[in-house]
Design an enzyme around this catalytic site. Structure first.
Site, PDB file in Angstrom:
ATOM      1  N   SER A  76    -111.828  44.109 -40.788  1.00 23.94           N
ATOM      2  CA  SER A  76    -110.317  44.705 -40.933  1.00 23.94           C
ATOM      3  C   SER A  76    -110.245  46.279 -41.094  1.00 23.94           C
ATOM      4  O   SER A  76    -111.209  46.465 -41.254  1.00 23.94           O
ATOM      5  CB  SER A  76    -109.620  43.745 -42.141  1.00 23.94           C
ATOM      6  OG  SER A  76    -108.675  44.921 -42.260  1.00 23.94           O
TER       7      SER A  76
ATOM      8  N   GLU B 160    -102.859  39.208 -34.906  1.00 23.87           N
ATOM      9  CA  GLU B 160    -101.685  39.127 -35.800  1.00 23.87           C
ATOM     10  C   GLU B 160    -101.184  37.958 -34.607  1.00 23.87           C
ATOM     11  O   GLU B 160    -100.284  37.092 -35.833  1.00 23.87           O
ATOM     12  CB  GLU B 160    -101.302  39.029 -36.540  1.00 23.87           C
ATOM     13  CG  GLU B 160    -100.046  40.510 -35.661  1.00 23.87           C
ATOM     14  CD  GLU B 160     -99.508  41.814 -36.823  1.00 23.87           C
ATOM     15  OE1 GLU B 160     -98.488  41.853 -36.122  1.00 23.87           O
ATOM     16  OE2 GLU B 160    -100.314  42.605 -37.136  1.00 23.87           O
TER      17      GLU B 160
ATOM     18  N   ARG C 246     -97.775  32.750 -41.148  1.00 22.26           N
ATOM     19  CA  ARG C 246     -97.709  32.982 -39.718  1.00 22.26           C
ATOM     20  C   ARG C 246     -98.430  31.589 -39.021  1.00 22.26           C
ATOM     21  O   ARG C 246     -98.086  30.877 -38.147  1.00 22.26           O
ATOM     22  CB  ARG C 246     -99.024  33.340 -38.878  1.00 22.26           C
ATOM     23  CG  ARG C 246     -98.068  35.409 -39.775  1.00 22.26           C
ATOM     24  CD  ARG C 246     -99.135  36.568 -38.756  1.00 22.26           C
ATOM     25  NE  ARG C 246     -98.313  37.962 -38.643  1.00 22.26           N
ATOM     26  CZ  ARG C 246     -96.979  38.649 -39.142  1.00 22.26           C
ATOM     27  NH1 ARG C 246     -96.279  37.479 -38.667  1.00 22.26           N
ATOM     28  NH2 ARG C 246     -97.245  39.295 -39.284  1.00 22.26           N
TER      29      ARG C 246
END
Length: 445
Positions: free
Chosen positions: A182, A330, A402
């Site tokens: 990340s 994303e 999402r």
């Protein structure tokens, strides 16, 4: 802390009955809003955050900073002299203190950006959150803060829940960190770095960094707040970022629309052969969502930046794509949803780190699209999607915003799709069902 209900009502995803023609005003960027809140809280003087995103993630960030002593005054409207208007938050810095408890929910920015801030507080700050937050990577931030002089009690888990024993200051200095899972690990240390006694030098020692645009966003926002930041792009060492100790300025910041959250609406234009306009799309931005212009054009659409915003038009055809999404991971769920409806196979690469997001997004997308009749195969670092005729069914979201919007995108072209827990979209896109209905009705067109 916050618990997720075991059962959720099913939301019938609307089937498009023709081409979509709409103007959709997308709320502010979560990534920008939460970074702006942290920088304003650490500043030496009050500042403003205008047009902030009001969602679960930004509310959790604001509430956490309030718990540490920061004043955040919300106004319904204000003017900064730039015509921005709209909602504004006045941030009033204060001496950070505990004891306090922070609920991170399942927000990566809160669980990673705020432990470094908590080291600057006087007193113990406990961090807890949703059950999924216990499984998300945090060990690199914990170990880095310890190297820099912090005291953290996590019972050896390297994960939440944990307690930061704040001493009112942190020595700082040089730290090595593996941020290959990340980019938020790097941003977390950089954002608080100006307040560390020695600043901070973050040296990434792992494999390729994902989501580099988010680190560039952090650097630009730090510089805008008066910090001195040395980066690899500015001629520094590869994978090394340095932030000098300094006071941060209280700024007046206008938050850009969340370009990643524009994705399902742009996808609607692509799928139906219609046109969607997103007002206030910036001509220059560090947001990874800006890549949608290139990716969705390659998949069959066309776009133009105008005074009205981004105007995106579908051609009525959807093409498969072979694309490296390592910097824009994303966007993967929405791209996968569109790819499942394409006229040729797609390969989405460079996103192995999505297995550690709100849910294992690669496994979730595979299960849910295949559950509707698709043919999706996981690869070592992504997905291979062979379009097949799809049918209705329940599309599970795994409490992942999402995933919910990806299911809605498929539901535009496939009748009978029902989204489990569409309310999870409130994480970053409040009132998504209403926005989706307004788009389909042609609101604002």
């Amino acid at each position: 802390m916050t618990e997720t209900p075991a059962l959720h009502a099913l939301w019938p995803a609307p089937l498009a009955d023709g081409t979509v023609h709409a103007t959709v005003t997308v709320p502010g960027s979560k990534s920008v809003t939460n970074r702006a809140l942290v920088l304003a809280a650490l500043a030496a003087e009050p500042g403003w955050v205008r047009r902030p995103l009001r969602s679960r993630d930004s509310r959790l960030m604001a509430d956490a900073l309030r718990a540490l002593g920061v004043g955040i005054e919300e106004t319904a409207s204000s003017s900064s002299g730039d015509g921005s208007g709209g909602e504004a938050w006045r941030i009033i810095p204060a001496a950070l203190h505990g004891p306090a408890t922070v609920d991170v929910g399942n927000a990566g920015t809160v669980m990673r950006f705020l432990p470094p801030v908590a080291t600057l507080a006087a007193g113990d700050i406990r961090f807890d959150g949703d059950p999924r937050s216990y499984e998300r990577p945090l060990g690199q931030v914990i170990s880095a803060l310890r190297t820099l002089g912090a005291r953290i009690d996590d019972d050896g888990r390297g994960a939440l829940p944990l307690t930061v024993q704040g001493g009112g200051a942190l020595e700082g200095g040089v730290v090595e960190i593996d941020a290959s899972n990340s980019s938020q690990f790097v941003s977390a240390l950089l954002l608080s770095g100006p307040r560390f006694n020695q600043g901070v030098e973050v040296r990434h020692v792992g494999t390729a960094l994902p989501s580099m645009p988010h680190i560039r966003m952090t650097v630009e926002m730090l510089r805008a707040a008066g910090a001195q930041v040395d980066t690899p792009e500015a001629g520094g060492e590869p994978n090394v970022w340095r932030v000098s100790p300094s006071a941060l300025l209280g700024r007046d910041m206008v938050v850009e629309p969340d370009l990643s959250n524009a994705q399902p609406f742009l996808a609607a234009a692509l799928i139906t052969g219609g046109t969607v306009t997103i007002p206030d799309w910036p001509r220059r931005t560090t947001q990874p969502g800006d890549e949608l212009r290139r990716i969705f054009t390659e998949m069959g659409g066309s776009c133009e930046l105008t005074d009205a915003g981004l105007v995106f038009t579908g051609s009525g055809k959807i093409h498969g794509i072979d694309v490296d999404l390592s910097e824009v991971g994303e966007l993967t769920p929405g791209i996968a949803a569109v790819a499942a409806l394409a006229d040729s196979p797609s390969t989405l690469r460079g996103v192995a780190h999505l297995r550690l997001h709100e849910t294992d997004r690669l496994a979730a997308l595979t299960a849910e699209i295949n559950g509707l009749g698709g043919e999706v195969t996981e690869t070592a670092d992504g997905l291979h999607i062979r379009p097949r005729p799809l049918h209705g069914g329940v599309f599970h979201t795994y409490d992942d915003h999402r995933m919910a919007t990806a299911g809605a995108v498929i539901g535009l072209a496939v009748g009978g799709v029902e989204i489990e827990n569409v309310a999870t979209t409130a994480k970053t896109l409040p009132d998504f069902p209403r926005m989706w209905a307004d788009m389909l009705s042609g609101a604002g067109a």
